[in-house]
Design an enzyme around this catalytic site. Sequence first.
Site, PDB file in Angstrom:
ATOM      1  N   GLU A 143      -0.064   4.004 -19.253  1.00 38.72           N
ATOM      2  CA  GLU A 143       1.405   3.984 -19.329  1.00 38.72           C
ATOM      3  C   GLU A 143       1.945   3.227 -20.539  1.00 38.72           C
ATOM      4  O   GLU A 143       3.121   2.838 -20.553  1.00 38.72           O
ATOM      5  CB  GLU A 143       2.015   3.401 -18.040  1.00 38.72           C
ATOM      6  CG  GLU A 143       1.569   4.134 -16.779  1.00 38.72           C
ATOM      7  CD  GLU A 143       2.312   3.671 -15.529  1.00 38.72           C
ATOM      8  OE1 GLU A 143       3.549   3.665 -15.535  1.00 38.72           O
ATOM      9  OE2 GLU A 143       1.628   3.330 -14.544  1.00 38.72           O
ATOM     10  N   LYS A 193       8.667   5.397  -9.000  1.00 43.10           N
ATOM     11  CA  LYS A 193       9.677   6.033  -8.150  1.00 43.10           C
ATOM     12  C   LYS A 193      10.781   6.715  -8.960  1.00 43.10           C
ATOM     13  O   LYS A 193      11.608   7.394  -8.391  1.00 43.10           O
ATOM     14  CB  LYS A 193      10.318   4.978  -7.233  1.00 43.10           C
ATOM     15  CG  LYS A 193       9.375   4.441  -6.169  1.00 43.10           C
ATOM     16  CD  LYS A 193      10.055   3.439  -5.272  1.00 43.10           C
ATOM     17  CE  LYS A 193       9.066   2.821  -4.311  1.00 43.10           C
ATOM     18  NZ  LYS A 193       9.128   1.355  -4.308  1.00 43.10           N
ATOM     19  N   TYR A 200       9.303  -8.971  -0.331  1.00 46.12           N
ATOM     20  CA  TYR A 200       8.370  -9.749   0.484  1.00 46.12           C
ATOM     21  C   TYR A 200       8.370  -9.124   1.876  1.00 46.12           C
ATOM     22  O   TYR A 200       9.450  -9.000   2.467  1.00 46.12           O
ATOM     23  CB  TYR A 200       8.771 -11.219   0.574  1.00 46.12           C
ATOM     24  CG  TYR A 200       7.619 -12.034   1.117  1.00 46.12           C
ATOM     25  CD1 TYR A 200       6.569 -12.393   0.287  1.00 46.12           C
ATOM     26  CD2 TYR A 200       7.557 -12.382   2.463  1.00 46.12           C
ATOM     27  CE1 TYR A 200       5.491 -13.113   0.788  1.00 46.12           C
ATOM     28  CE2 TYR A 200       6.476 -13.103   2.962  1.00 46.12           C
ATOM     29  CZ  TYR A 200       5.449 -13.462   2.120  1.00 46.12           C
ATOM     30  OH  TYR A 200       4.379 -14.150   2.606  1.00 46.12           O
ATOM     31  N   SER A 203       3.742  -4.520  -1.583  1.00 37.51           N
ATOM     32  CA  SER A 203       2.518  -3.744  -1.324  1.00 37.51           C
ATOM     33  C   SER A 203       1.393  -4.218  -2.225  1.00 37.51           C
ATOM     34  O   SER A 203       0.222  -4.084  -1.880  1.00 37.51           O
ATOM     35  CB  SER A 203       2.752  -2.254  -1.601  1.00 37.51           C
ATOM     36  OG  SER A 203       3.706  -1.732  -0.724  1.00 37.51           O
ATOM     37  N   TYR A 217      -0.132  -7.358  -4.641  1.00 42.19           N
ATOM     38  CA  TYR A 217      -0.017  -8.807  -4.784  1.00 42.19           C
ATOM     39  C   TYR A 217      -0.312  -9.279  -6.207  1.00 42.19           C
ATOM     40  O   TYR A 217      -1.235 -10.057  -6.444  1.00 42.19           O
ATOM     41  CB  TYR A 217      -0.908  -9.508  -3.745  1.00 42.19           C
ATOM     42  CG  TYR A 217      -0.348  -9.313  -2.353  1.00 42.19           C
ATOM     43  CD1 TYR A 217       0.597 -10.187  -1.843  1.00 42.19           C
ATOM     44  CD2 TYR A 217      -0.717  -8.221  -1.575  1.00 42.19           C
ATOM     45  CE1 TYR A 217       1.148  -9.992  -0.589  1.00 42.19           C
ATOM     46  CE2 TYR A 217      -0.180  -8.016  -0.318  1.00 42.19           C
ATOM     47  CZ  TYR A 217       0.753  -8.907   0.169  1.00 42.19           C
ATOM     48  OH  TYR A 217       1.304  -8.706   1.398  1.00 42.19           O
ATOM     49  N   LEU A 222       2.502 -10.591  -9.107  1.00 43.12           N
ATOM     50  CA  LEU A 222       3.952 -10.779  -9.116  1.00 43.12           C
ATOM     51  C   LEU A 222       4.662  -9.738  -9.990  1.00 43.12           C
ATOM     52  O   LEU A 222       4.290  -9.522 -11.144  1.00 43.12           O
ATOM     53  CB  LEU A 222       4.341 -12.176  -9.593  1.00 43.12           C
ATOM     54  CG  LEU A 222       5.833 -12.468  -9.310  1.00 43.12           C
ATOM     55  CD1 LEU A 222       6.049 -12.842  -7.846  1.00 43.12           C
ATOM     56  CD2 LEU A 222       6.368 -13.554 -10.227  1.00 43.12           C
ATOM     57  N   HIS A 223       5.659  -9.086  -9.411  1.00 42.85           N
ATOM     58  CA  HIS A 223       6.460  -8.112 -10.140  1.00 42.85           C
ATOM     59  C   HIS A 223       7.888  -8.165  -9.630  1.00 42.85           C
ATOM     60  O   HIS A 223       8.147  -8.564  -8.497  1.00 42.85           O
ATOM     61  CB  HIS A 223       5.873  -6.704 -10.006  1.00 42.85           C
ATOM     62  CG  HIS A 223       5.679  -6.261  -8.593  1.00 42.85           C
ATOM     63  ND1 HIS A 223       4.556  -6.579  -7.853  1.00 42.85           N
ATOM     64  CD2 HIS A 223       6.472  -5.545  -7.774  1.00 42.85           C
ATOM     65  CE1 HIS A 223       4.655  -6.060  -6.652  1.00 42.85           C
ATOM     66  NE2 HIS A 223       5.825  -5.432  -6.557  1.00 42.85           N
TER      67      HIS A 223
END
Length: 325
Positions: A178, A200, A262, A265, A267, A269-270
């Site tokens: 990407e 999405k 929280y 899906s 783990y 951090l985003h």
Amino acid sequence: MADTGKREVCEDADETCKPTAAKRPKCGAENQPDCDGGGECANVLSGFKVKSVLRVSTRDKTIFIHGTVEDQEAVVILEKTPMRQDNLAEIFQKSRLKRTTKNDIYSIYQLQPPAHLNEIKTTVICPATQKHVKKYLSQEMFLVEETGEDYLSTTLPYIESQSFSVQWVYNILEKKAEADRIVFEDPDPDTGFVLLPDFKWDQKQLDDLYLTAFVHQRNIKSLRDLTSDHLPLLRNISKKGKESIQKQYCMPACKVRVYLHYQPSYYHLHVHFTSLNYGLERAHLLTDVIMNLEADPQYYQNRTITYTLRADDNLLLRFRDAGRC
Ligand code: M7G
């Protein structure tokens, strides 16, 4: 980027914004050898064998299917994409119309637009694990009130034993996947991040704008790990993320919701940057997170966080085993 017909006024500029062209994905499987550079792909789904329909959402016009592709487990998500104003002229001029009903001044037609205006966004997860299959299966939901102690004794061991692989995030951070979709990057190892369109979002209209920022630091699993030490990182994501979206898509900060999920899906951090059309389930607004950490450096280690879990989620079983649900 398709011109949505809207012109937003820039917050920090005198002139009216013109959204710059969005970087479009070449195709859903651009890293696979069966795609050519122009975006056309060999039909990897021609041999897709349906095992079961996991979920149908008539409201979102989406269907989630479990099956196999060449004997590999796969999940396929088919989603009708939103209507776009800039296609209207072509739709009216070039479609075939079949009238199904007429009563007085009221008529109903089936309209068949040209093929290129009738695309279905298709997400393929292959090979898919049982956990992916479960993620998309409709399920009854239960509320969990997770204390800081619950996190350490129940949630963390669960995450460490069976969370989704985040290899795809590392591929993004290392430009192995990407890379051509990156909207902004701050390469700083402590406060830096990569911002790019989320899976999405098909980037064809701004109404469902959805970008995600992935931090370069690899040891922050989620909101729970955040302390006041991370404030420079969070402030940086908030500021530069919003600025990039303003610049690239002409979307002012007051139209963008910035938040963490929280439980997430994945783990690593985003931070999600979305239009206001997206719901707030699981969302913790980044501005609230920053203010909470400013007031209490250990806020997310100590506070109880309430969220829902699906009936078939193993984490729910663990909460039940611990007598906490
Ligand atoms: P989350 O809150 O961990 O999970 O967000 P959710 O899917 O339950 O919301 C992870 C986000 O990463 C989601 O918005 C996904 O759509 C997005 N995402 C997942 N994958 C596997 C990819 C990917 O490979 N590329 C990109 N760009 N986004 C992804």
